[in-house]
Enzyme design. Structure first.
Site, mmCIF file in Angstrom:
data_model
loop_
_atom_site.group_PDB
_atom_site.id
_atom_site.type_symbol
_atom_site.label_atom_id
_atom_site.label_comp_id
_atom_site.label_asym_id
_atom_site.label_seq_id
_atom_site.Cartn_x
_atom_site.Cartn_y
_atom_site.Cartn_z
ATOM 1 N N HIS A 18 3.673 -2.488 0.437
ATOM 2 C CA HIS A 18 4.327 -3.407 1.373
ATOM 3 C C HIS A 18 5.355 -4.275 0.633
ATOM 4 O O HIS A 18 6.469 -4.460 1.102
ATOM 5 C CB HIS A 18 3.302 -4.347 2.028
ATOM 6 C CG HIS A 18 2.300 -3.689 2.930
ATOM 7 N ND1 HIS A 18 0.947 -3.865 2.784
ATOM 8 C CD2 HIS A 18 2.450 -2.892 4.019
ATOM 9 C CE1 HIS A 18 0.308 -3.204 3.742
ATOM 10 N NE2 HIS A 18 1.180 -2.591 4.495
ATOM 11 N N LYS A 42 -7.458 -1.475 15.171
ATOM 12 C CA LYS A 42 -8.122 -1.743 13.885
ATOM 13 C C LYS A 42 -8.998 -2.991 13.944
ATOM 14 O O LYS A 42 -8.650 -3.966 14.601
ATOM 15 C CB LYS A 42 -7.067 -1.951 12.787
ATOM 16 C CG LYS A 42 -6.190 -0.734 12.560
ATOM 17 C CD LYS A 42 -5.187 -0.989 11.459
ATOM 18 C CE LYS A 42 -4.305 0.228 11.227
ATOM 19 N NZ LYS A 42 -3.250 -0.021 10.238
ATOM 20 N N ARG A 91 5.713 6.388 4.362
ATOM 21 C CA ARG A 91 5.205 6.920 3.100
ATOM 22 C C ARG A 91 5.317 8.426 3.049
ATOM 23 O O ARG A 91 5.763 8.997 2.087
ATOM 24 C CB ARG A 91 3.735 6.527 2.907
ATOM 25 C CG ARG A 91 3.551 5.085 2.581
ATOM 26 C CD ARG A 91 2.180 4.622 2.891
ATOM 27 N NE ARG A 91 1.964 4.586 4.327
ATOM 28 C CZ ARG A 91 0.922 4.047 4.912
ATOM 29 N NH1 ARG A 91 -0.033 3.524 4.183
ATOM 30 N NH2 ARG A 91 0.819 4.024 6.221
ATOM 31 N N SER A 129 -3.884 0.193 3.008
ATOM 32 C CA SER A 129 -4.813 -0.934 2.938
ATOM 33 C C SER A 129 -6.268 -0.476 3.060
ATOM 34 O O SER A 129 -7.157 -1.069 2.451
ATOM 35 C CB SER A 129 -4.488 -1.956 4.035
ATOM 36 O OG SER A 129 -3.195 -2.467 3.842
HETATM 37 P P1 ADP Z 1 -0.096 -1.173 10.891
HETATM 38 O O1 ADP Z 1 -1.474 -1.701 10.995
HETATM 39 O O2 ADP Z 1 0.833 -1.611 11.967
HETATM 40 O O3 ADP Z 1 -0.004 0.309 10.576
HETATM 41 P P2 ADP Z 1 0.174 -1.791 8.099
HETATM 42 O O4 ADP Z 1 -0.177 -3.136 7.579
HETATM 43 O O5 ADP Z 1 -0.770 -0.707 7.777
HETATM 44 O O6 ADP Z 1 0.474 -1.908 9.637
HETATM 45 O O7 ADP Z 1 1.601 -1.392 7.583
HETATM 46 C C1 ADP Z 1 2.768 -2.000 8.045
HETATM 47 C C2 ADP Z 1 3.926 -1.072 7.790
HETATM 48 O O8 ADP Z 1 4.015 -0.814 6.401
HETATM 49 C C3 ADP Z 1 3.814 0.296 8.458
HETATM 50 O O9 ADP Z 1 5.112 0.705 8.808
HETATM 51 C C4 ADP Z 1 3.268 1.172 7.358
HETATM 52 O O10 ADP Z 1 3.655 2.521 7.539
HETATM 53 C C5 ADP Z 1 3.946 0.569 6.163
HETATM 54 N N1 ADP Z 1 3.208 0.778 4.912
HETATM 55 C C6 ADP Z 1 1.879 0.662 4.692
HETATM 56 N N2 ADP Z 1 1.568 0.945 3.409
HETATM 57 C C7 ADP Z 1 2.745 1.248 2.807
HETATM 58 C C8 ADP Z 1 3.105 1.672 1.482
HETATM 59 N N3 ADP Z 1 2.195 1.883 0.528
HETATM 60 N N4 ADP Z 1 4.399 1.905 1.241
HETATM 61 C C9 ADP Z 1 5.320 1.750 2.226
HETATM 62 N N5 ADP Z 1 5.057 1.384 3.468
HETATM 63 C C10 ADP Z 1 3.782 1.143 3.770
#
Ligand code: ADP
Length: 159
Positions: A18, A42, A91, A129
């Site tokens: 992130h 979630k 990703r 996460s």
């Molecule tokens: P959500 O619960 O809406 O999926 P996340 O917190 O998991 O949100 O992620 C927010 C955004 O960041 C999403 O677009 C997700 O694809 C992206 N994201 C999550 N992990 C990574 C990572 N390791 N690298 C790049 N983008 C990521």
């Protein structure tokens, strides 16, 4: 006019993937707001204020980035705060279908707000996460994956 982008997500917790996306966005926009939103699919480990605190600490080195909490629709947040862009991270191809649906739905609801996808450095493409939460549960070293304050918060959560 100020170019303001928002980066919505669960951030449960914020990871180095992130942060990588946010650093890229900060170079492209005058202001970036990380929006900690509720994802009804979630059940979070950290409550919203804990997630806000971790993200704020992890992003303290970026003066044009702020963190906010929002419980409604992301496009409404964008509209109310004069943000014309939603950032999402991609990703792998597996992210694409879900992200594509959300982006098109958001555009249908609010045509003036566009979604931009950013790809993190390859070293973060396998990071998410839920893997981090699982590793923390088994007391693994997280220093390559999450900012220091997040590793500390995870350690105390599973103590
Ligand atoms: P959500 O619960 O809406 O999926 P996340 O917190 O998991 O949100 O992620 C927010 C955004 O960041 C999403 O677009 C997700 O694809 C992206 N994201 C999550 N992990 C990574 C990572 N390791 N690298 C790049 N983008 C990521």
């Amino acid at each position: 006019m100020e170019r303001h982008a928002i980066y919505p997500g669960s951030f449960d917790p914020i990871t180095n993937g992130h942060v990588d996306v946010i650093e890229r966005a900060a170079q492209m926009f005058d202001r970036v707001t990380v929006v900690i939103a509720i994802n009804s699919r979630k059940t979070p480990l950290f409550d919203q204020s804990e997630r806000l605190e971790m993200a704020t600490a992890a992003l303290a080195h970026l003066p044009t980035v702020e963190v906010a909490i929002h419980s409604g629709l992301v496009v409404d947040y964008a509209n109310d705060h004069n943000a014309s862009v939603i950032i999402r991270g991609l990703r792998a191809v597996s992210d694409f279908e879900y992200e594509f649906q959300i982006a098109l739905m958001n555009r249908k609801i609010q045509p003036t707000v566009s979604t931009i996808f950013l790809m993190p450095h390859e070293r973060y493409t396998y990071l998410n996460s839920s893997i981090i939460r699982e590793l923390a549960r088994y007391d693994q070293d997280l220093s390559d994956f999450v900012p220091g304050p997040v590793a500390a918060a995870l350690r105390s959560k599973f103590q």
